[in-house]
Structures are given as C-alpha cells and as structure tokens.
Scaffold this motif. Structure first.
Motif, PDB file in Angstrom:
ATOM      1  N   ARG A  56       0.970  -1.581   0.409  1.00  0.00           N
ATOM      2  CA  ARG A  56       0.495  -0.044  -0.085  1.00  0.00           C
ATOM      3  C   ARG A  56       0.720   1.277   0.258  1.00  0.00           C
ATOM      4  O   ARG A  56       0.615   2.187  -0.257  1.00  0.00           O
ATOM      5  N   GLY A  83     -14.844  -3.449   0.459  1.00  0.00           N
ATOM      6  CA  GLY A  83     -14.010  -4.042   0.374  1.00  0.00           C
ATOM      7  C   GLY A  83     -12.939  -3.539   0.506  1.00  0.00           C
ATOM      8  O   GLY A  83     -11.489  -2.977   0.294  1.00  0.00           O
ATOM      9  N   ASP A 120     -15.399  -5.676   3.965  1.00  0.00           N
ATOM     10  CA  ASP A 120     -14.996  -6.328   3.347  1.00  0.00           C
ATOM     11  C   ASP A 120     -15.347  -8.085   3.629  1.00  0.00           C
ATOM     12  O   ASP A 120     -16.482  -8.585   4.507  1.00  0.00           O
ATOM     13  N   ASP A 161     -20.476 -10.061   2.093  1.00  0.00           N
ATOM     14  CA  ASP A 161     -20.570  -9.462   0.866  1.00  0.00           C
ATOM     15  C   ASP A 161     -20.939  -9.067   0.309  1.00  0.00           C
ATOM     16  O   ASP A 161     -22.399  -8.231   0.368  1.00  0.00           O
ATOM     17  N   VAL A 162     -20.670  -7.475  -0.669  1.00  0.00           N
ATOM     18  CA  VAL A 162     -20.537  -5.972  -0.103  1.00  0.00           C
ATOM     19  C   VAL A 162     -22.661  -6.306  -1.528  1.00  0.00           C
ATOM     20  O   VAL A 162     -23.185  -5.148  -1.534  1.00  0.00           O
ATOM     21  N   HIS A 217     -11.074   1.259  -2.382  1.00  0.00           N
ATOM     22  CA  HIS A 217      -9.111   1.262  -2.611  1.00  0.00           C
ATOM     23  C   HIS A 217      -9.250   0.414  -3.964  1.00  0.00           C
ATOM     24  O   HIS A 217      -9.338  -1.011  -3.206  1.00  0.00           O
TER      25      HIS A 217
HETATM   26  C1  LIG Z   1      -7.171  -5.342  -3.783  1.00  0.00           C
HETATM   27  S1  LIG Z   1      -7.836  -5.479  -1.705  1.00  0.00           S
HETATM   28  C2  LIG Z   1      -7.694  -4.008  -1.162  1.00  0.00           C
HETATM   29  C3  LIG Z   1      -8.414  -3.501   0.010  1.00  0.00           C
HETATM   30  C4  LIG Z   1      -8.092  -3.091   0.403  1.00  0.00           C
HETATM   31  N1  LIG Z   1      -8.911  -2.103   0.073  1.00  0.00           N
HETATM   32  C5  LIG Z   1      -6.728  -2.491   0.331  1.00  0.00           C
HETATM   33  O1  LIG Z   1      -6.475  -1.329  -1.378  1.00  0.00           O
HETATM   34  O2  LIG Z   1      -5.765  -2.922   1.262  1.00  0.00           O
HETATM   35  C6  LIG Z   1      -9.770  -6.204  -2.795  1.00  0.00           C
HETATM   36  C7  LIG Z   1     -10.803  -6.398  -1.326  1.00  0.00           C
HETATM   37  O3  LIG Z   1     -11.426  -6.341  -1.657  1.00  0.00           O
HETATM   38  C8  LIG Z   1     -12.801  -7.050  -1.334  1.00  0.00           C
HETATM   39  N2  LIG Z   1     -14.018  -7.722  -1.954  1.00  0.00           N
HETATM   40  C9  LIG Z   1     -13.898  -8.779  -3.302  1.00  0.00           C
HETATM   41  N3  LIG Z   1     -15.088  -8.817  -3.185  1.00  0.00           N
HETATM   42  C10 LIG Z   1     -15.792  -8.368  -2.559  1.00  0.00           C
HETATM   43  C11 LIG Z   1     -16.955  -8.597  -2.273  1.00  0.00           C
HETATM   44  N4  LIG Z   1     -17.883  -9.274  -2.753  1.00  0.00           N
HETATM   45  N5  LIG Z   1     -17.739  -7.952  -1.033  1.00  0.00           N
HETATM   46  C12 LIG Z   1     -16.839  -6.864   0.238  1.00  0.00           C
HETATM   47  N6  LIG Z   1     -15.111  -7.202   0.025  1.00  0.00           N
HETATM   48  C13 LIG Z   1     -14.697  -8.293  -1.304  1.00  0.00           C
HETATM   49  C14 LIG Z   1     -11.339  -8.479  -0.798  1.00  0.00           C
HETATM   50  O4  LIG Z   1     -11.782  -9.129   0.141  1.00  0.00           O
HETATM   51  C15 LIG Z   1     -10.132  -7.837  -0.565  1.00  0.00           C
HETATM   52  O5  LIG Z   1     -10.164  -7.213   0.868  1.00  0.00           O
END
Ligand SMILES: C[S@@+](CC[C@H](N)C(=O)[O-])C[C@H]1O[C@@H](n2cnc3c(N)ncnc32)[C@H](O)[C@@H]1O
Length: 292
Positions: free
Chosen positions: A17, A46, A70, A96-97, A112
């Motif tokens: 990050r 997320g 998340d 799950d969003v 992000h």
């Molecule tokens: C690349 S990571 C980014 C995490 C955080 N935003 C960051 O930048 O450190 C993608 C994130 O999206 C979450 N994610 C993916 N699909 C999701 C969903 N349907 N509902 C909730 N979270 C989700 C994953 O668990 C993960 O933490």
C-alpha cells in the motif's frame, strides 16, 4: 485457514500500500480538493485490513468515523485488531458487498483497489451511491494497469525489453472481455459515475513515483525493494510451455506470448537490490457528488 483468496493476501496488502500515495498528497486531497473541514462518516467498500482508514483518519477532522466492509473474515479480524489500540470511531462489517443491505447514512462512500475485482462494478457504485446522503461524495481509488506499466524505467534496459506495452494492452483488454474484470477500471470510473447521475465529477492520479536508488543502502530502500517485489515486479514467470499456453488462452498470438514471456524472464533475472528502478503505480482517483 480461510479459503477466500484475499484472506491469504494480508502480507501482500501490508507491504504494497505504501507504493501509491505520499501522505502530503492525501492531505492535499482532503484539505484543498475535497475541502473536508467538518467531521465525516465514511464507509469503505472492500476495505481489506482498513488501509484507507489508517491513512485518512489521522488527517480528517476529529470526530470523523470509518466503517469498513469486506468479504474476508481474516481481513476483518485483522482490521479490528489494528484499530483496537487507535483512538478513532470505527466499525467493521464482514460480508459480501453484493449482498449486504444498504444503509443510507454516510457522508462519503469510498473504495480502494476494489472495483477491478468485480464483474458488475456499476452495481456496486450504485450501492455506494445509495449509502450516502444527499450531497454526499463517492471516491474511488482504482488502478489503471496500462498507465502503470508505462511508468517503469530500469537502468541498463530499454523499457520495451521488459514492458511490451502493446502486448500488455491487448492482454488486459482480452482479460476484461473474457473475465469481465477490468484492471484499467480507474480510467473508466469517471464515465461510470456520470452514467449513474453523479455531479461535479473529477479524476486525479496518484502522486507517488517510487525510486529504488542503487547508490544508497538504507532500511527505507530495503523496505521499498520488498514492496516492489511483493507488487510482483521481477517475479519469475512460470514454466515456459505452460506460461505460453496460458498467455495464448488469454488471447495472445504465439509470437506475442513468447515476447511477453521473454520480457518477464529478463526482468526477473535483472531485478535485484542493486537495480536502479523508477516506478509509478498510476492509480486513478475519481470522485463526484451525489444529488438525491
Ligand atoms: C486488492 S484488495 C484491496 C483491499 C483494500 N481496499 C486495500 O486497498 O488495502 C480487494 C479487497 O476487496 C475485497 N472484496 C472482493 N470482493 C468483495 C465482495 N464481493 N464483498 C466485499 N469485499 C470484497 C477483498 O476481500 C479484498 O480485501
């Protein structure tokens, strides 16, 4: 151990990050661009382990709160542990969003590096819109892979030797067609926000240009090198026949697949602590106002 992919990527998230933004740039966005001078209620879709909250809460007016959502159970546990000793009002929701009920009460909905992982990002942006008040704001920090790939310089090698841009451009487009997930979504988000009715839409670009300096030897350089490695730079490509076949399945010709494989192999051989490398991730930061 969780079977959810992102629950096993906490170390990757923590290491990488720091490659994207300088703190002074985030402060500039908060103070000069978004002009946030009253406490705000933020929801982060997320959220991972709460990276955006960790970065932004110390810069926001006191009394601001952060809710993270998340799908990763381990990530939500990690986020709760990280914030348990910090003085900020936070809430973390595991789910799950795509299925969570919408609560219409936030000032800002943000995400992000999240929309690129979704098949229907516009549905989630719509949810983000529904979760903020009238005159609330949507802020999406999302990648733009081809711009990212254009932002490499490696001392001693021509950029085209290690980053065949035309081939990568085709690969990202084919991946998007085949899997419905778009690594270039950052540059698409302003148009999506407009189609969904947002006003005052703007887009910025991440400011950080990482410089691995072969002439210094410091702990910070060591940390940067590890972050670049975690980001996948210089990663050894897989076994040749299998990698070529995968690249062709993703839509490259045999010649393009070979060029891409050779580029990855060369970078993996050349990249080490003594390399001189300049690299900018080029995230796009899109935002707009919700009018209800
Ligand atoms: C690349 S990571 C980014 C995490 C955080 N935003 C960051 O930048 O450190 C993608 C994130 O999206 C979450 N994610 C993916 N699909 C999701 C969903 N349907 N509902 C909730 N979270 C989700 C994953 O668990 C993960 O933490």
């Amino acid at each position: 151990m969780s079977e959810f992919f992102w629950d096993n990527q906490i170390e990757y998230l923590e290491r990488t990050r720091g490659l994207y933004y300088n703190d002074d740039y985030l402060e500039f966005l908060i103070q000069k661009v978004w002009r946030i001078n009253e406490p705000v209620k933020i929801i982060d879709y997320g959220c991972g382990y709460g990276y955006l909250g960790l970065k932004l809460l110390p810069m926001l007016p006191s009394g601001s709160s952060y809710t993270g959502v998340d799908k990763g159970e381990a990530l939500i546990h990690k986020a709760k542990a990280v914030f348990s000793s910090l003085p900020y009002p936070t809430e973390f929701i595991w789910g799950d969003v795509e299925e969570l009920p919408i609560v219409n009460e936030y000032d800002i909905a943000m995400c992000h590096a999240f929309l690129l992982h979704l098949n229907k990002p516009e549905n989630i942006i719509q949810k983000m819109i529904q979760s903020v008040k009238h005159q609330g704001r949507i802020i999406c920090f999302e990648p733009h892979w081809i711009a990212n790939m254009a932002n490499y310089r490696f001392e001693g090698l021509a950029q085209s030797q290690i980053i065949p841009l035309g081939i990568l451009q085709k690969l990202f487009e084919k991946d998007c067609d085949q899997r419905g997930k778009d690594g270039n979504i950052g540059i698409l988000v302003p148009a999506l926000l407009s189609q969904l009715g947002l006003k005052n839409i703007e887009c910025r670009v991440s400011d950080k240009v990482n410089f691995l300096d072969s002439n210094v030897d410091t702990a910070a350089k060591n940390e940067l090198y590890n972050a670049l490695r975690a980001e996948g730079i210089g990663q050894l490509p897989g076994e040749m026949t299998e990698t070529l076949s995968q690249l062709m399945q993703r839509g490259l010709t045999a010649d393009e697949a070979k060029s891409q494989y050779e580029a990855e192999r060369l970078l993996s051989e050349e990249f080490n602590m003594q390399s001189m490398l300049t690299y900018a991730p080029n995230m796009k930061i899109s935002f707009g106002t919700v009018v209800k």
